[in-house]
Structures are given as structure tokens and as C-alpha cells.
Design a protein around this motif. Sequence first.
Motif, PDB file in Angstrom:
ATOM      1  N   VAL A 270      -7.198   4.259  10.154  1.00  0.00           N
ATOM      2  CA  VAL A 270      -7.346   4.957   8.864  1.00  0.00           C
ATOM      3  C   VAL A 270      -7.726   3.965   7.770  1.00  0.00           C
ATOM      4  N   LEU A 271      -7.054   2.837   7.708  1.00  0.00           N
ATOM      5  CA  LEU A 271      -7.392   1.830   6.694  1.00  0.00           C
ATOM      6  C   LEU A 271      -8.829   1.347   6.874  1.00  0.00           C
ATOM      7  N   THR A 272      -9.245   1.143   8.101  1.00  0.00           N
ATOM      8  CA  THR A 272     -10.613   0.699   8.377  1.00  0.00           C
ATOM      9  C   THR A 272     -11.621   1.772   7.998  1.00  0.00           C
ATOM     10  N   ALA A 273     -11.299   3.031   8.283  1.00  0.00           N
ATOM     11  CA  ALA A 273     -12.199   4.144   7.956  1.00  0.00           C
ATOM     12  C   ALA A 273     -12.359   4.323   6.450  1.00  0.00           C
ATOM     13  N   LEU A 274     -11.349   3.947   5.680  1.00  0.00           N
ATOM     14  CA  LEU A 274     -11.428   4.042   4.219  1.00  0.00           C
ATOM     15  C   LEU A 274     -12.229   2.899   3.601  1.00  0.00           C
ATOM     16  N   GLN A 275     -12.331   1.791   4.320  1.00  0.00           N
ATOM     17  CA  GLN A 275     -13.064   0.637   3.806  1.00  0.00           C
ATOM     18  C   GLN A 275     -14.509   1.026   3.495  1.00  0.00           C
ATOM     19  N   GLY A 276     -14.905   0.872   2.251  1.00  0.00           N
ATOM     20  CA  GLY A 276     -16.270   1.183   1.843  1.00  0.00           C
ATOM     21  C   GLY A 276     -16.542   2.666   1.645  1.00  0.00           C
ATOM     22  N   HIS A 277     -15.501   3.493   1.779  1.00  0.00           N
ATOM     23  CA  HIS A 277     -15.660   4.941   1.617  1.00  0.00           C
ATOM     24  C   HIS A 277     -14.562   5.497   0.707  1.00  0.00           C
ATOM     25  N   PRO A 278     -14.580   5.111  -0.570  1.00  0.00           N
ATOM     26  CA  PRO A 278     -13.535   5.620  -1.472  1.00  0.00           C
ATOM     27  C   PRO A 278     -13.675   7.127  -1.664  1.00  0.00           C
TER      28      PRO A 278
ATOM     29  N   ALA B 244      -9.418  13.997   4.143  1.00  0.00           N
ATOM     30  CA  ALA B 244      -8.891  13.855   5.497  1.00  0.00           C
ATOM     31  C   ALA B 244      -9.956  14.238   6.513  1.00  0.00           C
ATOM     32  N   ALA B 245     -10.752  15.272   6.192  1.00  0.00           N
ATOM     33  CA  ALA B 245     -11.830  15.689   7.097  1.00  0.00           C
ATOM     34  C   ALA B 245     -12.874  14.584   7.248  1.00  0.00           C
ATOM     35  N   ASP B 246     -13.208  13.904   6.147  1.00  0.00           N
ATOM     36  CA  ASP B 246     -14.147  12.770   6.219  1.00  0.00           C
ATOM     37  C   ASP B 246     -13.603  11.697   7.149  1.00  0.00           C
ATOM     38  N   LEU B 247     -12.321  11.397   6.986  1.00  0.00           N
ATOM     39  CA  LEU B 247     -11.701  10.349   7.800  1.00  0.00           C
ATOM     40  C   LEU B 247     -11.638  10.767   9.264  1.00  0.00           C
ATOM     41  N   GLU B 248     -11.331  12.030   9.500  1.00  0.00           N
ATOM     42  CA  GLU B 248     -11.269  12.530  10.876  1.00  0.00           C
ATOM     43  C   GLU B 248     -12.626  12.385  11.559  1.00  0.00           C
ATOM     44  N   THR B 249     -13.687  12.705  10.826  1.00  0.00           N
ATOM     45  CA  THR B 249     -15.046  12.562  11.368  1.00  0.00           C
ATOM     46  C   THR B 249     -15.355  11.095  11.641  1.00  0.00           C
TER      47      THR B 249
ATOM     48  N   GLN C 172       2.037   2.642  -0.799  1.00  0.00           N
ATOM     49  CA  GLN C 172       1.096   2.222  -1.838  1.00  0.00           C
ATOM     50  C   GLN C 172      -0.025   1.338  -1.293  1.00  0.00           C
ATOM     51  N   LEU C 173      -0.439   1.610  -0.062  1.00  0.00           N
ATOM     52  CA  LEU C 173      -1.630   0.971   0.498  1.00  0.00           C
ATOM     53  C   LEU C 173      -2.845   1.842   0.262  1.00  0.00           C
ATOM     54  N   VAL C 174      -2.603   3.125   0.022  1.00  0.00           N
ATOM     55  CA  VAL C 174      -3.652   4.110  -0.202  1.00  0.00           C
ATOM     56  C   VAL C 174      -3.234   4.949  -1.398  1.00  0.00           C
ATOM     57  N   ARG C 175      -4.208   5.337  -2.195  1.00  0.00           N
ATOM     58  CA  ARG C 175      -3.940   6.221  -3.333  1.00  0.00           C
ATOM     59  C   ARG C 175      -4.532   7.587  -3.023  1.00  0.00           C
ATOM     60  N   CYS C 176      -3.771   8.619  -3.303  1.00  0.00           N
ATOM     61  CA  CYS C 176      -4.225   9.995  -3.124  1.00  0.00           C
ATOM     62  C   CYS C 176      -4.537  10.576  -4.499  1.00  0.00           C
TER      63      CYS C 176
ATOM     64  N   ARG D 177      -8.082  13.516  -1.855  1.00  0.00           N
ATOM     65  CA  ARG D 177      -8.983  12.422  -1.506  1.00  0.00           C
ATOM     66  C   ARG D 177      -8.197  11.127  -1.506  1.00  0.00           C
ATOM     67  N   TYR D 178      -8.630  10.196  -0.683  1.00  0.00           N
ATOM     68  CA  TYR D 178      -7.891   8.964  -0.484  1.00  0.00           C
ATOM     69  C   TYR D 178      -8.783   7.769  -0.740  1.00  0.00           C
ATOM     70  N   GLU D 179      -8.178   6.711  -1.290  1.00  0.00           N
ATOM     71  CA  GLU D 179      -8.919   5.486  -1.575  1.00  0.00           C
ATOM     72  C   GLU D 179      -8.012   4.287  -1.399  1.00  0.00           C
ATOM     73  N   LEU D 180      -8.626   3.145  -1.165  1.00  0.00           N
ATOM     74  CA  LEU D 180      -7.881   1.897  -0.991  1.00  0.00           C
ATOM     75  C   LEU D 180      -7.569   1.216  -2.317  1.00  0.00           C
ATOM     76  N   ARG D 181      -8.233   1.610  -3.375  1.00  0.00           N
ATOM     77  CA  ARG D 181      -8.038   0.973  -4.670  1.00  0.00           C
ATOM     78  C   ARG D 181      -6.721   1.469  -5.277  1.00  0.00           C
ATOM     79  N   VAL D 182      -5.706   0.643  -5.200  1.00  0.00           N
ATOM     80  CA  VAL D 182      -4.372   1.028  -5.676  1.00  0.00           C
ATOM     81  C   VAL D 182      -3.847   0.004  -6.672  1.00  0.00           C
ATOM     82  N   GLY D 183      -2.944   0.447  -7.528  1.00  0.00           N
ATOM     83  CA  GLY D 183      -2.211  -0.458  -8.399  1.00  0.00           C
ATOM     84  C   GLY D 183      -2.991  -1.100  -9.517  1.00  0.00           C
ATOM     85  N   ASP D 184      -4.179  -0.585  -9.833  1.00  0.00           N
ATOM     86  CA  ASP D 184      -4.964  -1.232 -10.883  1.00  0.00           C
ATOM     87  C   ASP D 184      -5.222  -0.328 -12.088  1.00  0.00           C
TER      88      ASP D 184
END
Length: 145
Positions: A23-31, A35-40, A68-72, A81-88
Motif C-alpha cells: 500500500v505504501l509503495t502504491a501510494l508513492q507518486g500517486h497522491p 481505495a479503488a485506485d490502490l486496489e487496481t 500517521q504514515l498516510v493521510r485520509c 482519498r489517501y496520500e503520503l504527505r502527512v504532518g506538514d
Amino acid sequence: MEQLASDLLRRKGLRSTAQRRAVLTALQGHPHSTAADLETRIGTDRAEAGGLSRQGLYNVLEDLTRAQLVRCIEPAGSPARYELRVGDNHHHLVCRRCGLIEDVDCSVGVAPCLTPDEDRGFAVDEAEITWWGLCAQCLQATAQE
């Protein structure tokens, strides 16, 4: 990215499972992925992802969000929707026509960038702002209609 994902998980006290790394790898570069995007995206590597089911995906997303590794984010009328950009302390622009979502840095720079008139006893530590409008492409298409 897989080693980075593994390190991030361990730093947050989570086990580094194939599903969580996928999941973390699938989110890389795809903010702003649903969940459907990630499943695909993961679907082609389902075996490598430890046989991640749809329910398993939602469980992983919940675990990663809680850690807090992923922000919803949940723009009105849109799936979560999910993204890796957290805490900023960044915010979002959303196009009403095509659904494009863009990150916008907070102009203040520290959280929360807005404070309520009354905090009603809350210790406010974050403000979530979504601006709605038309992206440049949709604005141009509208002008040509």
C-alpha cells in the motif's frame, strides 16, 4: 521504496508486512488515491502483496492512517482519498468539474493555520481547508462551450 516503507513501518511500531509495504509503495507518486485506485495498482502484484483482499486493503489503510504514515482526506461528494504527505499542514484545491485535487501549502506554515473564534475547550492542533473551483483545463473548456 520497499525498504523505505519497511523502515517507516518499524519506526511507527508497526510490523512490516507485505500488505502494508504494498500500500505504501502504491501510494508513492500517486497522491489522493482512492481505495479503488490502490486496489487496481496493487492488483497486478497481488501475490507480492500477500494476497491483499479488499477488506485487507481497508484495514491496512486504517492502520497506516492511525499511525500517521498516510493521510485520509474526504472531499464532499468524493470517496476517501489517501496520500503520503502527512504532518506538514497542507491543504487542497478540488475541481468541481473533473475532480482533480492539488496540494496547497499553508501560507502560515505552522499548525493550525486558522484558529476558531471559540475553541470550546479543544486543544486545536490542525485545520483542514479545501478550496473548491475549476482547474485551469476545466475553466478553459467551460470558456469554449
